[in-house]
Design an enzyme around this catalytic site. Sequence first.
Site, PDB file in Angstrom:
ATOM      1  CE1 TYR A  32      -8.444   4.177   8.330  1.00  0.00           C
ATOM      2  CE2 TYR A  32      -8.851   6.428   9.059  1.00  0.00           C
ATOM      3  CZ  TYR A  32      -7.977   5.432   8.644  1.00  0.00           C
ATOM      4  OH  TYR A  32      -6.633   5.719   8.539  1.00  0.00           O
ATOM      5  N   GLY A  38       0.811  -1.221   0.000  1.00  0.00           N
ATOM      6  CA  GLY A  38       0.000   0.000   0.000  1.00  0.00           C
ATOM      7  C   GLY A  38       0.839   1.264   0.000  1.00  0.00           C
ATOM      8  CG  ASP A  45      -5.970 -13.253   4.036  1.00  0.00           C
ATOM      9  OD1 ASP A  45      -6.061 -12.193   4.687  1.00  0.00           O
ATOM     10  OD2 ASP A  45      -6.961 -13.938   3.695  1.00  0.00           O
TER      11      ASP A  45
HETATM   12  N1  SER Z   1      -5.727   9.185   5.173  1.00  0.00           N
HETATM   13  C1  SER Z   1      -6.788   8.557   5.918  1.00  0.00           C
HETATM   14  C2  SER Z   1      -8.089   8.742   5.276  1.00  0.00           C
HETATM   15  O1  SER Z   1      -8.302   9.759   4.669  1.00  0.00           O
HETATM   16  C3  SER Z   1      -6.859   9.134   7.303  1.00  0.00           C
HETATM   17  O2  SER Z   1      -5.916   8.539   8.119  1.00  0.00           O
HETATM   18  O3  SER Z   1      -8.924   7.908   5.404  1.00  0.00           O
END
Ligand code: SER
Length: 343
Positions: free
Chosen positions: A167, A38, A78
């Site tokens: 999140y 990533g 994974d």
């Molecule tokens: N960069 C991330 C987001 O925008 C925040 O930590 O989800």
Amino acid sequence: MSKKICPFYEKFLRNNLYLYSRNFYKQMKRILIIGAGGQIGSELTPYLRSIYGADNVVATDLRECPSLAQNGPFETLDALDAQALDAVVRRYNIDSVFNLVALLSAVGERNPQLAWQINMGALMNCLEVARQHKCALFTPSSIGAFGNSAPKNKTPQDTVMQPSTIYGVCKVTGELLSNYYAVRYGIDTRSVRFPGIISNVALPGGGTTDYAVEIFYEAVKSGKYTCAVPHDVYMDMIYMPDALRACVELMEADPTKLVHRNSFNIASMSFTPDILAAEIRRHIPDFAIDFDIDPVKEQIARSWPDMLDDTCAREEWGWKPEWDLSRMTSDMLSVLSQRLDNK
Ligand code: SER
């Protein structure tokens, strides 16, 4: 009379003693990166390899990553498969783990159940493998761990954390769980609350702060950008070189100095899309920005802090950013202009 030694041998000794002494004082020796393909991992992997030696940094990802595999050990993995994770930690005799697996904020809202499953599943497996094998564990948290109820300006290290995204819910839970493992089992868990990370190797995907990366690519390619985040919303941002340094400096910090662990506010710059566009215009005078607001991103961006207070990170492990808005902007534009010109 001093004895002369062969210059080759002398050089060999000097290099090897240097490498030996350099690594001797480091806490991390055999490192595993999970989710290395990533945005962060694509740069953290070579950075750690340059410090700790390529063979001592094992990169893993769900998918093959040829660029990471050609410079050091790489395994497809994974992170939700606890047994496979355990096997890699054993095989490479790992002592430190970087868990970079996460669905970001905007994409998480499209499928909250999946976001919880991935973000928390990977963390739980990492905490357990760290417990079994006595590894140190770094898991990034985020400005997204805060919500509307936290003070927006100079958001304190310790304050109300009531995020409105899945999140953020995962990040707050992750911080609590990581602290729990530190207290309950003595596991060396550490973390920073990353601002939006600006970088030029791998694109972020599905975040609310992504605009601050995409804008540079579009500025160089077409001289204009349509932004999904409102023109006046401030968010914390950080340039990748500072983010990488923060990871290593925190993980190598003297543990007796750490009052906090999961997770430290860090800050380096804070701006709105308008301010960033104006900075880009100093290099590309005709650069144009317009707006096509994504309501989900707007709501998320407005719920996050404008600027974190990073005093605790500065005091407990010496955090100090090196990149501000103007240096970062010149560097991004010059790197991307060269790269995109050469295509
Ligand atoms: N960069 C991330 C987001 O925008 C925040 O930590 O989800």
